[in-house]
Design an enzyme around this catalytic site. Structure first.
Site, PDB file in Angstrom:
ATOM      1  N   ALA A  74     -44.983   9.977   2.224  1.00 17.63           N
ATOM      2  CA  ALA A  74     -45.317  10.334   0.846  1.00 17.63           C
ATOM      3  C   ALA A  74     -44.421   9.531  -0.091  1.00 17.63           C
ATOM      4  O   ALA A  74     -43.382   9.013   0.328  1.00 17.63           O
ATOM      5  CB  ALA A  74     -45.094  11.825   0.648  1.00 17.63           C
ATOM      6  N   GLY A 113     -45.783  11.468   5.900  1.00 15.78           N
ATOM      7  CA  GLY A 113     -47.195  11.466   5.538  1.00 15.78           C
ATOM      8  C   GLY A 113     -47.946  10.305   6.173  1.00 15.78           C
ATOM      9  O   GLY A 113     -49.155  10.406   6.435  1.00 15.78           O
ATOM     10  N   GLU A 116     -48.808  11.414   9.482  1.00 18.39           N
ATOM     11  CA  GLU A 116     -49.810  12.478   9.318  1.00 18.39           C
ATOM     12  C   GLU A 116     -51.201  11.888   9.056  1.00 18.39           C
ATOM     13  O   GLU A 116     -52.202  12.377   9.567  1.00 18.39           O
ATOM     14  CB  GLU A 116     -49.390  13.429   8.192  1.00 18.39           C
ATOM     15  CG  GLU A 116     -48.167  14.260   8.598  1.00 18.39           C
ATOM     16  CD  GLU A 116     -47.631  15.132   7.475  1.00 18.39           C
ATOM     17  OE1 GLU A 116     -47.286  14.562   6.425  1.00 18.39           O
ATOM     18  OE2 GLU A 116     -47.574  16.355   7.642  1.00 18.39           O
ATOM     19  N   GLU A 136     -39.216  14.240   7.563  1.00 20.08           N
ATOM     20  CA  GLU A 136     -39.121  15.087   6.356  1.00 20.08           C
ATOM     21  C   GLU A 136     -37.929  16.032   6.376  1.00 20.08           C
ATOM     22  O   GLU A 136     -37.354  16.341   5.338  1.00 20.08           O
ATOM     23  CB  GLU A 136     -40.410  15.905   6.186  1.00 20.08           C
ATOM     24  CG  GLU A 136     -41.599  15.121   5.695  1.00 20.08           C
ATOM     25  CD  GLU A 136     -42.397  14.455   6.797  1.00 20.08           C
ATOM     26  OE1 GLU A 136     -41.864  14.294   7.920  1.00 20.08           O
ATOM     27  OE2 GLU A 136     -43.547  14.090   6.544  1.00 20.08           O
TER      28      GLU A 136
HETATM   29  N1  CAA Z   1     -41.188   6.946  -1.199  1.00 20.25           N
HETATM   30  C1  CAA Z   1     -40.754   6.205  -2.229  1.00 20.25           C
HETATM   31  N2  CAA Z   1     -39.938   5.156  -2.097  1.00 20.25           N
HETATM   32  C2  CAA Z   1     -39.543   4.848  -0.847  1.00 20.25           C
HETATM   33  C3  CAA Z   1     -39.953   5.581   0.278  1.00 20.25           C
HETATM   34  C4  CAA Z   1     -40.821   6.680   0.075  1.00 20.25           C
HETATM   35  N3  CAA Z   1     -41.283   7.407   1.074  1.00 20.25           N
HETATM   36  N4  CAA Z   1     -39.398   5.035   1.381  1.00 20.25           N
HETATM   37  C5  CAA Z   1     -38.671   3.990   0.969  1.00 20.25           C
HETATM   38  N5  CAA Z   1     -38.756   3.884  -0.375  1.00 20.25           N
HETATM   39  C6  CAA Z   1     -38.149   2.854  -1.226  1.00 20.25           C
HETATM   40  C7  CAA Z   1     -36.631   2.889  -1.172  1.00 20.25           C
HETATM   41  O1  CAA Z   1     -36.108   3.793  -2.125  1.00 20.25           O
HETATM   42  C8  CAA Z   1     -36.266   1.454  -1.469  1.00 20.25           C
HETATM   43  O2  CAA Z   1     -36.389   1.289  -2.874  1.00 20.25           O
HETATM   44  P1  CAA Z   1     -35.399   0.303  -3.654  1.00 20.25           P
HETATM   45  O3  CAA Z   1     -35.586  -1.035  -3.016  1.00 20.25           O
HETATM   46  O4  CAA Z   1     -35.852   0.408  -5.055  1.00 20.25           O
HETATM   47  O5  CAA Z   1     -34.014   0.863  -3.452  1.00 20.25           O
HETATM   48  C9  CAA Z   1     -37.398   0.668  -0.832  1.00 20.25           C
HETATM   49  O6  CAA Z   1     -38.484   1.595  -0.664  1.00 20.25           O
HETATM   50  C10 CAA Z   1     -37.076   0.080   0.517  1.00 20.25           C
HETATM   51  O7  CAA Z   1     -36.569   1.107   1.361  1.00 20.25           O
HETATM   52  P2  CAA Z   1     -35.362   0.858   2.363  1.00 20.25           P
HETATM   53  O8  CAA Z   1     -34.304   0.086   1.673  1.00 20.25           O
HETATM   54  O9  CAA Z   1     -35.013   2.170   2.952  1.00 20.25           O
HETATM   55  O10 CAA Z   1     -36.070  -0.093   3.437  1.00 20.25           O
HETATM   56  P3  CAA Z   1     -35.830  -0.181   4.998  1.00 20.25           P
HETATM   57  O11 CAA Z   1     -36.693  -1.266   5.466  1.00 20.25           O
HETATM   58  O12 CAA Z   1     -34.368  -0.195   5.293  1.00 20.25           O
HETATM   59  O13 CAA Z   1     -36.374   1.196   5.602  1.00 20.25           O
HETATM   60  C11 CAA Z   1     -37.940   2.987   5.884  1.00 20.25           C
HETATM   61  C12 CAA Z   1     -37.729   1.508   5.512  1.00 20.25           C
HETATM   62  C13 CAA Z   1     -37.570   3.219   7.362  1.00 20.25           C
HETATM   63  C14 CAA Z   1     -39.381   3.307   5.666  1.00 20.25           C
HETATM   64  C15 CAA Z   1     -37.018   3.874   5.012  1.00 20.25           C
HETATM   65  O14 CAA Z   1     -37.203   3.508   3.661  1.00 20.25           O
HETATM   66  C16 CAA Z   1     -37.307   5.345   5.113  1.00 20.25           C
HETATM   67  O15 CAA Z   1     -36.825   5.993   6.027  1.00 20.25           O
HETATM   68  N6  CAA Z   1     -38.064   5.890   4.149  1.00 20.25           N
HETATM   69  C17 CAA Z   1     -38.343   7.288   4.051  1.00 20.25           C
HETATM   70  C18 CAA Z   1     -39.359   7.702   5.045  1.00 20.25           C
HETATM   71  C19 CAA Z   1     -39.633   9.162   4.881  1.00 20.25           C
HETATM   72  O16 CAA Z   1     -38.758   9.988   4.786  1.00 20.25           O
HETATM   73  N7  CAA Z   1     -40.934   9.496   4.881  1.00 20.25           N
HETATM   74  C20 CAA Z   1     -41.346  10.844   4.717  1.00 20.25           C
HETATM   75  C21 CAA Z   1     -41.602  11.068   3.273  1.00 20.25           C
HETATM   76  S1  CAA Z   1     -41.879  12.770   2.940  1.00 20.25           S
HETATM   77  C22 CAA Z   1     -43.477  13.032   3.383  1.00 20.25           C
HETATM   78  O17 CAA Z   1     -44.152  12.187   3.853  1.00 20.25           O
HETATM   79  C23 CAA Z   1     -43.900  14.439   3.090  1.00 20.25           C
HETATM   80  C24 CAA Z   1     -45.207  14.819   3.632  1.00 20.25           C
HETATM   81  O18 CAA Z   1     -45.324  15.469   4.635  1.00 20.25           O
HETATM   82  C25 CAA Z   1     -46.410  14.516   2.896  1.00 20.25           C
END
Ligand code: CAA
Length: 710
Positions: A74, A113, A116, A136
Site C-alpha cells: 500500500a 498489499g 495481497e 505490515e
Molecule cells: N509506500 C510509500 N512509499 C514507499 C513505500 C510504500 N509502501 N515503500 C517504499 N516507499 C518509498 C520510500 O519512502 C523511499 O522514498 P524516498 O526515496 O522518498 O525516501 C522510496 O520508496 C524507496 O524506498 P527504499 O529506500 O526503502 O528502497 P529499497 O529498494 O531499499 O527498499 C522496499 C524497497 C523493500 C520495498 C522497502 O521500501 C520497503 O520495505 N517498503 C515497505 C514495504 C511495506 O511495508 N509494504 C507494506 C505496506 S502496508 C500495506 O500494504 C497494508 C495493506 O495490507 C494494504
C-alpha cells in the site's frame, strides 16, 4: 479540440498500462520507485483488468511491476488520511473473480498489499531473486486486504503466522516450497506469459485462493492458544504481532468472509494506534536520515572495493564481518600474531554459531572467512579504499594510528575512526588530509546492531560523507550523520539518562527497579543492565577523562565508580551492578551491591525515599529528550527524527514507541516542558530546559514541525 469549459471527470491511470503479447494480455504497474498501491494505481488496476477481460484476443492475463520490483505494498503516505476509492479489498476480489486466468509475475519484492494483490490472482510465478512478505506488522498494522485469510490458505497456518507476525521476507525458492507461488521462472515476462499460455492449453481452473481451504482445515485449532501465548511473549508490549495472530486465527475458526471482516476490524484498531503512528514515523525517518541538506544527492562517491580494519578486538572483528557479509574483501591489522589469531578465532566462532543455528551454510561461512585476511604490517593497508581504526578509545593512541595511516594509505582512501566519543577534528588534524577523515561509530556487537553513527568533522568532504552513507547501506547498516561533539549524539544523550538512573539509586531506587520499569515500557534493557553489557570500565574511563571539567556545583554519584573499583566491570567479569553466574547473561540481583547503594545514600546524607514508576520513566525519558533538543539546537543532529533513528536502531529503544523525540511530541511538548521545569526546581541544574523546547512550546510547535521547517 476539447472544450475547455467542460470539466474532465473521468480518470485514466497512467501508472498502470495494458498491452498484449500474442494471446496474453500484460498489465504493468508503473509507479516508481516501488509501485506502491496509490489511489491512481488501484483505479488503474481495475481499468486495465476490465480492458484485458474485454480484449477478445487475450486468453489469459499477466500482472507485472515495471522497474525494480513488483508492487511493494500500500502507499504508506496515504495512511491516516480518509480512504479514497477504490479500496484495495474491492480491487483484489475483482481480480479473484476475473473470468480469465490472471498470473502475478513477481520480481524484486511483492510486499504487503502487493503480495495481497498477487494472492488475489489465480496463479503466481516469480524469478529466483524475487521475495515475498507481509511486513505490515513492522508498521504496527496487519495485512488488511485479505492477506491474513489468503496466505494461510496457500502456505498453511503455521507458516502464515510466522510470516505475518514477524514480517519476514521469503525468497522465491522457499515461497515455492510453501505453496505461495506456483513456479520459479528464468525470465520474468516471457516466463509468466508462457506459464499463462500453458494454463489456457491445459484448461486449468480459475483457482481462487479464498476457496482453497484444505490447509486451514488440516490445521489443529487446539494449537492456537499456545501459539498465541508465544506471540504475546515475543511481542513485548507491541500490539501488531498479536493483532496479526488474531486475524490469522480467524482464517482457521471463521468462514472466509467473516475472517475478512474480523481482519478489517482488528486492522482499524491497529491503524489508529499510537504504536502504528510511531512505526510509520520510524519507517520514513530511517529514509529521511539518508538526505543531508547541504550534500547534493548526486555527489559522486568513491568506489569501495577493499576495506581494512585496524584492531581485531570485539569491535574490529564485528566491523570486519560486516564487510565480509557484503562480499567486500577486508584486511584486519593487529600488532601481534597472537592477538590477530585470537581476533580471527572469535570471528570464526561467531560465524560457526550462525551455521549451527542453521542461519548460514558452511559454504557461505567459508566464503566470508576467505574474504577476511589477517595482517601484521601497516604496509599491507596501502591498497585499501577505506581504513577503519578500531583501537583502544584513547586520544593519544588514535592520533598515533592516524599519523601512521596518513603515511601508508593511498591518496583518496577514506580514513575512518570507530570512536564513540572522541573529537574527530583532533584526530583528523594529525593527518595531511582531514577532508578524508570521518567518524564511523559502530554499535556493539558491530555485526548485529544496525545503527552506524557517521561523524562529520569540520573538514570532512561531501564526497567522503556520500561514500560513507552509501557504504553503510551496502554493508546493511542504518546510517545517521551527526556533528562532532563529545559523545556525538547517541552517547551524549545517554550520559544524562544514565546519570538520572544513578542519581535515583542514591535517592532510593535499586538497579532492578529502574531497569524493570524501562524494560516493561519496552526498552531492550535498562541503564544498569546496559552498562553491565557494554562494560562498566568503558564509562568509568570516560568519567575520569571528564572529571576535571565537570561542574562542581552538582552532586556526582559514585556508585558506578565504587563498583568498578571492586574490579566488577559487568558481564565480562561475571559481576557488575548484577551477578552473572556460570557464564549466564541473565542479570541476578546482588545484595552486596544493594547494600553498597544504601551506604552511598547515607554517605551523601540522603534519606532514601520510594521512587515511583512514573518518576523513573519520566526522569529517564525526559533526560534523553532534553539533551536531544540541545543536540538539535547546536546542529549536532540534523533532525529530531534522526535522533529517533539513532535510539531505535542503536540503543534498543522500541520502534513502536517511535524514539524519544517522537514520544515528546506524542506526550505534548508543553507537558514535557512543564515536567522538566518541575524537575529543575525540585532536583538540580541538570534539568535546565533546552532553549529549543522552550521556543517550540512558546510557538505552539512540535519537534515534527521543527523538522518540517528545515
Ligand atoms: N509506500 C510509500 N512509499 C514507499 C513505500 C510504500 N509502501 N515503500 C517504499 N516507499 C518509498 C520510500 O519512502 C523511499 O522514498 P524516498 O526515496 O522518498 O525516501 C522510496 O520508496 C524507496 O524506498 P527504499 O529506500 O526503502 O528502497 P529499497 O529498494 O531499499 O527498499 C522496499 C524497497 C523493500 C520495498 C522497502 O521500501 C520497503 O520495505 N517498503 C515497505 C514495504 C511495506 O511495508 N509494504 C507494506 C505496506 S502496508 C500495506 O500494504 C497494508 C495493506 O495490507 C494494504
Amino acid at each position: 479540440m476539447p472544450d475547455p469549459t467542460v470539466e474532465v471527470t473521468s480518470f485514466m491511470s497512467t501508472s498502470v498500462r495494458y498491452e498484449r503479447q500474442g494471446d496474453v494480455g500484460v498489465i504493468t504497474v508503473d509507479n516508481p520507485p516501488v509501485n506502491a498501491l496509490s489511489q491512481h494505481v488501484r483505479q488503474g488496476l481495475l481499468d486495465c483488468l476490465a480492458e484485458g477481460l474485454a480484449d477478445d484476443e487475450a486468453k489469459a492475463l499477466v500482472l507485472v511491476g515495471a522497474g525494480r520490483t513488483f508492487i511493494a505494498g500500500a502507499d504508506i503516505r496515504e495512511f491516516g488520511k480518509p480512504l479514497a476509492e477504490p479500496d484495495l479489498n474491492g480491487v483484489i476480489s475483482t481480480y479473484e473473480n476475473a473470468t480469465k486466468p490472471v498470473v502475478a509475475a513477481i520480481h524484486g519484492t511483492a510486499l504487503g498489499g502487493g503480495l495481497e494483490v498477487a494472492l488475489g490472482c489465480h496463479y503466481r510465478v516469480a524469478v529466483a531473486q524475487g521475495k515475498v512478505g507481509l511486513p505490515e506488522v513492522k508498521l504496527g498494522i496487519l495485512p488488511g486486504a485479505g492477506g491474513t485469510q489468503r496466505l494461510p490458505r496457500v502456505a498453511g497456518v503455521e507458516a502464515a503466522i510466522d510470516m505475518i507476525t514477524t514480517g519476514k521476507f521469503v525468497p522465491a525458492g522457499k515461497a515455492l516450497q510453501l505453496g505461495i507461488i506456483d513456479a520459479v521462472v528464468d525470465e520474468l515476462i516471457p516466463g509468466a506469459v508462457a506459464f499463462a499460455r500453458k494454463l489456457v492449453e491445459d484448461g486449468a481452473p480459475l483457482r481462487r485462493v479464498r476457496d482453497m481451504d484444505e490447509k486451514v482445515k488440516a490445521f489443529d485449532a487446539a494449537k492456537l492458544p499456545e501459539i498465541r501465548k508465544q506471540v504475546v511473549k515475543a511481542a513485548r508490549g507491541q500490539m501488531s504481532p498479536v493483532g496479526c495472530f488474531d486475524a490469522v486465527a480467524g482464517a482457521v475458526t471463521l468462514p472466509f468472509d467473516e475472517g475478512l471482516k474480523n481482519e478489517r476490524e482488528i486492522f482499524g484498531g491497529l491503524m489508529a494506534s499510537d504504536q502504528s503512528k510511531a512505526l510509520r514515523h520510524i519507517f520514513f525517518a530511517e529514509r529521511e536520515a539518508l538526505k543531508i541538506p547541504d550534500v547534493p544527492g548526486d555527489t559522486p562517491t568513491l568506489p569501495i572495493r577493499q576495506a581494512a580494519i585496524i584492531g581485531a578486538g570485539t569491535m574490529g572483528g564485528g566491523i570486519a564481518m560486516n564487510f565480509a557479509n557484503a562480499g567486500i574483501p577486508v584486511k584486519v591489522l593487529e600488532m601481534s600474531a597472537d592477538a590477530l589469531e585470537r581476533g580471527l578465532g572469535i570471528i570464526r566462532a561467531n560465524y560457526a554459531a550462525t551455521v549451527s543455528k542453521g542461519r548460514l551454510t558452511q559454504d557461505a561461512m567459508d566464503k566470508r572467512m576467505g574474504l577476511i585476511e589477517g595482517v601484521l604490517d601497516y604496509d599491507a593497508l596501502k591498497d585499501a579504499d577505506i581504513i577503519i581504526e578500531a583501537v583502544f578509545e584513547e586520544m593519544d593512541i588514535k592520533k598515533k594510528v592516524f599519523s601512521t595511516l596518513d603515511a601508508v594509505a593511498k591518496p583518496g582512501a577514506v580514513l575512518a575512526s570507530n570512536t564513540s566519543t572522541l573529537d574527530i577534528d583532533e584526530i583528523a588534524a594529525t593527518t595531511s588530509r582531514p577532508e578524508f577523515v570521518i567518524g564511523t561509530h559502530f554499535f556493539s556487537p558491530a555485526n548485529v546492531m544496525p545503527l552506524l553513527e557517521l561523524v562529520r568533522g569540520a573538514k570532512t568532504s561531501y564526497q567522503v560523507i556520500s561514500t560513507s552513507m552509501k557504504l553503510a547501506k551496502t554493508i546493511g547498516k542504518v546510517p545517521v550523520l551527526v556533528g562532532n561533539c563529545d559523545g556525538f549524539v547517541g552517547n551524549r544523550m545517554l550520559e544524562p539518562y544514565v546519570q538520572q538512573g544513578e542519581l535515583m539509586l542514591v535517592e532510593g531506587a535499586l538497579p532492578a527497579q529502574v531497569d524493570g520499569v524501562l524494560q516493561r515500557w519496552g526498552l531492550a534493557m535498562g541503564p544498569f543492565t546496559m552498562g553491565d553489557m557494554a562494560g562498566l570500565d568503558v564509562s568509568w574511563r570516560i568519567r575520569k577523562r571528564r572529571a576535571a571539567t565537570r561542574r562542581n556545583d552538582l552532586f556526582w554519584p559514585t556508585v558506578s565508580d565504587q563498583i568498578c573499583e571492586m574490579g566488577r566491570f559487568g558481564q565480562k567479569t561475571k559481576a557488575g551492578y548484577y551477578l552473572y553466574e556460570g557464564g549466564s547473561r541473565t542479570p541476578v540481583t546482588d545484595p552486596k551491591i544493594e547494600q553498597l547503594i544504601v551506604e552511598a545514600s547515607k554517605a551523601a546524607g540522603v534519606e532514601r525515599r520510594e521512587i515511583s514508576e512514573d518518576e523513573i520513566l519520566k526522569r529517564s525519558l525526559y533526560a534523553l529528550i532534553n539533551e536531544g533538543a540541545k543536540c538539535l539546537e547546536e546542529g549536532m543532529a540534523i533532525r529530531a527524527s534522526d535522533i529517533d533513528v539513532i535510539y531505535c536502531f542503536g540503543y534498543g529503544f522500541p520502534a513502536w514507541r517511535g524514539g524519544p523525540m517522537f514520544q515528546a511530541d506524542l506526550i505534548g511538548l508543553d507537558k514535557v516542558l512543564a515536567d522538566i521545569k518541575q524537575f529543575h526546581a525540585d532536583l538540580d541544574d541538570r534539568w535546565k530546559p533546552a532553549k529549543l523546547i522552550e521556543t517550540l512550546v512558546a510557538e505552539g510547535k512540535s519537534f515534527a514541525d521543527y523538522d518540517r521547517s528545515r
